[in-house]
Write a protein that holds these residues in place. Structure first.
Motif, PDB file in Angstrom:
ATOM      1  N   GLY A 196       0.782  -1.232   0.000  1.00  0.00           N
ATOM      2  CA  GLY A 196       0.000   0.000   0.000  1.00  0.00           C
ATOM      3  C   GLY A 196       0.805   1.269   0.000  1.00  0.00           C
ATOM      4  N   ASN A 197       2.148   1.171   0.052  1.00  0.00           N
ATOM      5  CA  ASN A 197       2.961   2.389   0.128  1.00  0.00           C
ATOM      6  C   ASN A 197       2.741   3.324  -1.058  1.00  0.00           C
ATOM      7  N   GLY A 198       2.553   2.759  -2.253  1.00  0.00           N
ATOM      8  CA  GLY A 198       2.370   3.609  -3.423  1.00  0.00           C
ATOM      9  C   GLY A 198       1.062   4.365  -3.377  1.00  0.00           C
ATOM     10  N   LEU A 199      -0.039   3.658  -3.139  1.00  0.00           N
ATOM     11  CA  LEU A 199      -1.348   4.307  -3.122  1.00  0.00           C
ATOM     12  C   LEU A 199      -1.492   5.282  -1.970  1.00  0.00           C
ATOM     13  N   ILE A 200      -0.966   4.931  -0.815  1.00  0.00           N
ATOM     14  CA  ILE A 200      -1.145   5.814   0.338  1.00  0.00           C
ATOM     15  C   ILE A 200      -0.374   7.112   0.147  1.00  0.00           C
ATOM     16  N   THR A 201       0.807   7.032  -0.473  1.00  0.00           N
ATOM     17  CA  THR A 201       1.564   8.245  -0.771  1.00  0.00           C
ATOM     18  C   THR A 201       0.823   9.090  -1.799  1.00  0.00           C
ATOM     19  N   ALA A 202       0.242   8.424  -2.783  1.00  0.00           N
ATOM     20  CA  ALA A 202      -0.503   9.140  -3.815  1.00  0.00           C
ATOM     21  C   ALA A 202      -1.683   9.897  -3.228  1.00  0.00           C
ATOM     22  N   LEU A 203      -2.478   9.222  -2.441  1.00  0.00           N
ATOM     23  CA  LEU A 203      -3.720   9.817  -1.939  1.00  0.00           C
ATOM     24  C   LEU A 203      -3.474  10.868  -0.868  1.00  0.00           C
ATOM     25  N   VAL A 204      -2.586  10.568   0.065  1.00  0.00           N
ATOM     26  CA  VAL A 204      -2.313  11.548   1.126  1.00  0.00           C
ATOM     27  C   VAL A 204      -1.697  12.810   0.550  1.00  0.00           C
ATOM     28  N   LEU A 205      -0.679  12.658  -0.300  1.00  0.00           N
ATOM     29  CA  LEU A 205      -0.022  13.854  -0.840  1.00  0.00           C
ATOM     30  C   LEU A 205      -0.925  14.594  -1.823  1.00  0.00           C
ATOM     31  N   GLY A 206      -1.750  13.878  -2.571  1.00  0.00           N
ATOM     32  CA  GLY A 206      -2.699  14.558  -3.447  1.00  0.00           C
ATOM     33  C   GLY A 206      -3.632  15.465  -2.663  1.00  0.00           C
ATOM     34  N   ARG A 207      -4.146  14.945  -1.576  1.00  0.00           N
ATOM     35  CA  ARG A 207      -5.044  15.746  -0.734  1.00  0.00           C
ATOM     36  C   ARG A 207      -4.297  16.909  -0.060  1.00  0.00           C
ATOM     37  N   ARG A 208      -3.106  16.616   0.478  1.00  0.00           N
ATOM     38  CA  ARG A 208      -2.326  17.664   1.157  1.00  0.00           C
ATOM     39  C   ARG A 208      -1.981  18.790   0.196  1.00  0.00           C
ATOM     40  N   ALA A 209      -1.631  18.444  -1.026  1.00  0.00           N
ATOM     41  CA  ALA A 209      -1.290  19.463  -2.012  1.00  0.00           C
ATOM     42  C   ALA A 209      -2.456  20.407  -2.243  1.00  0.00           C
ATOM     43  N   SER A 210      -3.640  19.855  -2.438  1.00  0.00           N
ATOM     44  CA  SER A 210      -4.800  20.692  -2.733  1.00  0.00           C
ATOM     45  C   SER A 210      -5.215  21.540  -1.541  1.00  0.00           C
ATOM     46  N   LEU A 211      -5.166  20.967  -0.364  1.00  0.00           N
ATOM     47  CA  LEU A 211      -5.542  21.733   0.821  1.00  0.00           C
ATOM     48  C   LEU A 211      -4.611  22.925   1.011  1.00  0.00           C
ATOM     49  N   ARG A 212      -3.296  22.703   0.811  1.00  0.00           N
ATOM     50  CA  ARG A 212      -2.346  23.815   0.960  1.00  0.00           C
ATOM     51  C   ARG A 212      -2.508  24.815  -0.181  1.00  0.00           C
ATOM     52  N   ALA A 213      -2.701  24.320  -1.392  1.00  0.00           N
ATOM     53  CA  ALA A 213      -2.868  25.218  -2.533  1.00  0.00           C
ATOM     54  C   ALA A 213      -4.070  26.137  -2.329  1.00  0.00           C
ATOM     55  N   MET A 214      -5.194  25.576  -1.917  1.00  0.00           N
ATOM     56  CA  MET A 214      -6.398  26.384  -1.732  1.00  0.00           C
ATOM     57  C   MET A 214      -6.249  27.332  -0.545  1.00  0.00           C
ATOM     58  N   GLN A 215      -5.541  26.894   0.467  1.00  0.00           N
ATOM     59  CA  GLN A 215      -5.280  27.781   1.606  1.00  0.00           C
ATOM     60  C   GLN A 215      -4.477  28.997   1.156  1.00  0.00           C
ATOM     61  N   ASP A 216      -3.427  28.759   0.349  1.00  0.00           N
ATOM     62  CA  ASP A 216      -2.588  29.865  -0.122  1.00  0.00           C
ATOM     63  C   ASP A 216      -3.381  30.806  -1.047  1.00  0.00           C
ATOM     64  N   ILE A 217      -4.198  30.219  -1.907  1.00  0.00           N
ATOM     65  CA  ILE A 217      -4.977  31.047  -2.847  1.00  0.00           C
ATOM     66  C   ILE A 217      -5.963  31.932  -2.082  1.00  0.00           C
ATOM     67  N   LYS A 218      -6.625  31.370  -1.104  1.00  0.00           N
ATOM     68  CA  LYS A 218      -7.602  32.164  -0.323  1.00  0.00           C
ATOM     69  C   LYS A 218      -6.895  33.230   0.512  1.00  0.00           C
ATOM     70  N   ALA A 219      -5.705  32.921   1.006  1.00  0.00           N
ATOM     71  CA  ALA A 219      -4.970  33.895   1.800  1.00  0.00           C
ATOM     72  C   ALA A 219      -4.512  35.074   0.949  1.00  0.00           C
ATOM     73  N   ALA A 220      -4.243  34.801  -0.333  1.00  0.00           N
ATOM     74  CA  ALA A 220      -3.751  35.869  -1.224  1.00  0.00           C
ATOM     75  C   ALA A 220      -4.882  36.672  -1.854  1.00  0.00           C
ATOM     76  N   ALA A 221      -6.091  36.230  -1.684  1.00  0.00           N
ATOM     77  CA  ALA A 221      -7.234  36.902  -2.353  1.00  0.00           C
ATOM     78  C   ALA A 221      -7.533  38.262  -1.708  1.00  0.00           C
TER      79      ALA A 221
END
Length: 452
Positions: free
Chosen positions: A427-452
């Motif tokens: 499961g190492n491949g899938l868990i890295t994919a899913l966790v980092l995919g979610r973390r990336a989007s959460l941080r990206a949206m946080q940064d975008i909203k902070a800069a708005a």
């Protein structure tokens, strides 16, 4: 699609779709591009198994687990490596991830209690009932479609767009510039790029690749051109038992539950406890093929897995009532194979380590009728990639981040050790994919909203 996206996701495997769903649900304008005609990548070819330490499903099943226990398990198998910070992150987030997939999104998954597989001290894998990653991919595709998230297949990204300050501002896709405030690289690894495999994973370079054809390493090349740091580049996921000529995975349940692997001389050649990934190089080193030997009781357990049941219908395994007959069916030396099985059964009965230092015998000693299947080793996934922080932001060599660029899944550094295949846990491949995919989007949206 808006003129400038909040998030452009490059790659439509589990990582990319999880990133897109998360960004959309956080209010972002997001789109996915995928170079292959069919989405899914290696996620489709997997068993769809996702570790979930401390999930509510474990609690309901009476299984005591925790992120701390999973961290210890992962460190035990992989040791220290370039991405220790991600090991801790993923162990903390995997339980809530499984609950998000099943409870919030509606993925058709369940906790597996029939086996643990390599690297896990308790039953913590969650997977589709079919044990096919394609079912998970189909669910993710459904969630993407339900949200009207644009997904363009057959549209490969050619390069990243960089502004004068060195920040990523989108990508060129089939000659068209797509501008985005943030970009997630979810393009998988580089196992289909023979030159990169030879450069970074030479011990497995001669082994046939059985993974997704789109895993050609663009993320590595794009990242390096921007000064990105790399990590754990010599680590990979192998598979010790690809059924031949069927070209499908022979379920490792056949070995984990007490089966063995023998060479053309009828003898065992290593410790199968190393697991399906770690044992791949050993199989490669002993000859072109190996043979999996187990019995009808183990076969009956493995039949619960759809892919194995399909292979049984295809006649991938031969049957016999004696070891000598089994050897004849497979073209192996009869006396030697009989002696091998007898010696193995003796130590399995005693529950003691044998000459190969195997300690886990499960349902062994083996009993007639016996099964045998011809197999070969395979390369499935590279486990190294772009160095990222806990928010999946791509890190620069020498410090700092590359502005607006995120990576996950096979494009990012993995948690399977510094080199080789011994550090891979199921499961190492899938868990890295899913966790980092979610973390990336959460941080990206946080940064975008902070800069708005």
């Amino acid at each position: 699609m808006s003129e400038t996206l909040d998030l452009l996701v490059i790659g439509a495997g589990a990582c990319g779709m999880a990133a897109a769903i998360t960004a959309h649900d956080a209010g972002g304008a997001v789109a996915i591009v995928e170079k292959r005609a069919t989405p899914g990548g290696n996620s489709s070819l997997s068993t769809g198994s996702i570790p979930g330490a401390g999930s509510r499903f474990q609690v309901a099943a009476g299984i005591s687990d925790s992120p701390e226990r999973m961290i210890a398990d992962l460190e035990n198998i992989a040791g220290k490596h370039d991405a220790d910070h991600l090991t801790a992150l993923i162990a903390r987030e995997c339980g809530p991830l499984c609950e998000w997939l099943i409870d919030d999104l509606g993925a058709r998954m369940e906790l597996i209690t029939d086996y643990r597989h390599i690297g896990h001290s308790v039953e913590r894998l969650h997977a589709p009932k079919s044990r096919r990653g394609q079912d998970l991919v189909d669910d993710l595709l459904r969630f993407v479609a339900d949200r009207d998230i644009p997904l363009a297949v057959g549209n490969g990204a050619e390069r990243l767009l960089i502004d004068e300050g060195g920040s990523v501002v989108g990508a060129v896709v089939e000659g068209v510039e797509i501008h985005a405030r943030k970009v997630v690289l979810a393009t998988n690894g580089f196992a289909a790029n023979s030159a990169l495999v030879a450069q970074f994973c030479p011990e497995i370079a001669e082994v046939e690749y059985f993974g997704a054809l789109g895993s050609t390493g663009e993320a590595i090349e794009w990242g390096q051109s921007l000064g990105a740091a790399l990590g754990n580049m010599a680590a990979y996921q192998g598979y010790a038992a690809v059924a031949y000529p069927q070209g499908q995975l022979l379920s490792w349940t056949t070995i984990e539950k007490g089966g063995v692997l023998v060479g053309a001389d009828g003898r065992r050649f290593g410790n199968e406890d190393d697991g399906y990934s770690g044992f791949a190089a050993k199989v490669h080193g002993q000859g072109e093929f190996a043979w999996a030997v187990y019995d009808s009781r183990i076969h009956d357990v493995a039949l619960a897995e759809e892919e194995y049941a399909e292979m049984a219908r295809m006649g991938a395994m031969k049957w016999a009532n004696t070891a000598e007959e089994l050897a004849k069916a497979a073209g192996l030396p009869a006396t030697i194979l009989a002696d091998t099985i007898a010696a193995y059964n003796t130590v399995a009965q005693a529950g003691e380590g044998d000459a190969q230092n195997r300690r886990k015998f499960a349902m062994a000693p083996l009993q007639a009728p016996f099964a045998i299947a011809r197999v070969k080793p395979g390369l499935f996934h590279t486990q190294g990639g772009l160095m990222v922080d806990e928010d999946a932001r791509v890190l620069r060599e020498g410090g700092g981040i590359i502005d607006n660029l995120f990576a996950g899944g096979g494009a990012a550094v993995g948690i399977s050790g510094h080199a080789g295949a011994m550090g891979y846990a199921s499961g190492n491949g899938l868990i890295t994919a899913l966790v980092l995919g979610r973390r990336a989007s959460l941080r990206a949206m946080q940064d975008i909203k902070a800069a708005a």
